[in-house]
Design an enzyme around this catalytic site. Sequence first.
Site, PDB file in Angstrom:
ATOM      1  CG  ASP A 216     -16.688  -0.593  14.478  1.00 41.52           C
ATOM      2  OD1 ASP A 216     -16.693  -0.775  15.523  1.00 41.52           O
ATOM      3  OD2 ASP A 216     -17.435  -0.219  13.670  1.00 41.52           O
ATOM      4  CE1 TYR A 360     -23.200  -0.707  16.505  1.00 40.81           C
ATOM      5  CE2 TYR A 360     -23.252   1.364  15.396  1.00 40.81           C
ATOM      6  CZ  TYR A 360     -22.401   0.457  16.193  1.00 40.81           C
ATOM      7  OH  TYR A 360     -21.173   1.046  16.336  1.00 40.81           O
ATOM      8  CG  HIS A 417     -12.706  -0.931  18.135  1.00 41.93           C
ATOM      9  ND1 HIS A 417     -12.943  -2.280  17.894  1.00 41.93           N
ATOM     10  CD2 HIS A 417     -13.481  -0.105  17.561  1.00 41.93           C
ATOM     11  CE1 HIS A 417     -14.102  -2.170  16.921  1.00 41.93           C
ATOM     12  NE2 HIS A 417     -14.290  -0.827  16.909  1.00 41.93           N
TER      13      HIS A 417
END
Length: 451
Positions: A216, A360, A417
């Site tokens: 990630d 982000y 993930h």
Amino acid sequence: MYFLLKFVVYAFVVGVVASLTIEERDEANWGGDNASSDTSITNFTIEFEDEVVKDLLYRINNRRKLTPPLKDSAFTYGFNSDQLPDWMNYWANTYNFAERVQYLNQYTHYKTYVQGLGIHFLRVTPEVSSDVEVVPLLLLHGWPGSVREFYDAIPLLTAVSSDRDFAVEVIAPSLPGFGFSDATSIQGLGATEMATVFKNFMKQLGYNQFYVQGGDWGGFIGSMIATLYPDVVLGYHTNFAIAISPLSFATWFAGAVSPSLVADTSVQDRLYPLLTTLPWMMRETGYLHLQSTKPDTLGPAMESPTGMLSYILQLFSMSSRRENVDKTDGGLDLFTKEQLLDNLMIYWITNSFTTSSRLYAETFNTRNLLEGIWATPTSVPTWTAHTKHEMIYMSPAMLKSKFTNLINSTIFDDYGHFFAFEQPDEYSNEVLNAISAFRDYRAKSDTCQLI
Ligand SMILES: *[C@@H]1O[C@H](CO)[C@@H](O)[C@H](O)[C@H]1NC(C)=O
Ligand SMILES: *[C@@H]1O[C@H](CO)[C@@H](O)[C@H](O)[C@H]1NC(C)=O
Ligand SMILES: *[C@@H]1O[C@H](CO)[C@@H](O)[C@H](O)[C@H]1NC(C)=O
């Protein structure tokens, strides 16, 4: 293509801060009003303070009545609200706060200041005899994860084995704005800037060279450390291998016509047909768009533990298995409730939802698009792991323009993930194999240089 599209969209939304030169990156002080130049290392203990737990229980127990889910909708509209009372009751009544905080403190935690910012970390050093070399591994988590993801893997990674002439020392920090690391009050701390923070962090701890592993955001930041500072990274391993470069996405697109040019037959279904993979991404990554543009609007909604649990755990469901969206319980039993709630507690008690989500916005913006660092190649030896349900698959053909020394890519026919969290055995085994290969690779290239 999808990421390029997003970059273009975000270019007009956020990212007014100018990019930094390599010197400015080193000199940047992210501490703001609370900046400290104290580089000493102090012990740190996680506390679940009574007041905080009492307040959490009050909020859980005084939640509003939930809107029922649509008939047979499972997780397709988001977290199925029929599932929430059980989760909230478990959190309030079964989750053992006293035991869990003890569990979280099983490793020694530390804190130091880097570039003015308080950085929290775990450091686990194996005890070895003199013929075994201890090598440092920087382990980087992502969002919505934490250092908790690595708890089960740490003893396996740091185990001493007669099969190896080295043993791994794990250094696992909380990213700035996550958990027990400080959040900045200054605009512009994205993944590339964090790469500099962690290069400097490792240097402060005494490591001029080290291995890096991450998934990630940890994968992105690791990739940026390898790009900006190739000489300090002995090897880069990631279970989230992405090359955000026009060439890589062009390759993906070209493969729509002729998949065998891009990927082995066995993994083509991870990329194609585009009419399946792209809509899946669009459907499942709304969170990414929101956090890349308006994290501060989203944050206050997370002062409801019910809201935060459903938002974060829905992402654990989605990113772990494609089929979870059709399961009434979201397939969350891949993890124990304690695992997932420990991780939530780290966000809850530190009130770090907003500050962590800003990563982000600070990364997917014009500045990053124009800087070109994402697409800049790195020659650091790289090994990638690809779990079956990872949100995006990139084949070696797509990765090689970025990672020119891609020495191996392991394909897993299962798992999701949160690889370290879900499969600590497979994960640790994989990472140790990669470090062995990095060592062999370096030994060989050193010999070549001597000749
Ligand atoms: C500085 O630290 C104090 C005490 O920890 C905290 O309340 C405050 O929010 C911090 N300020 C900034 C700008 O981070
Ligand atoms: C910090 O933790 C280590 C490891 O548990 C311990 O040996 C050391 O005494 C602690 N230092 C302080 C100042 O408490
Ligand atoms: C690549 O990884 C696979 C699976 O772990 C292993 O069998 C193979 O030997 C590795 N190749 C190299 C060059 O290290």
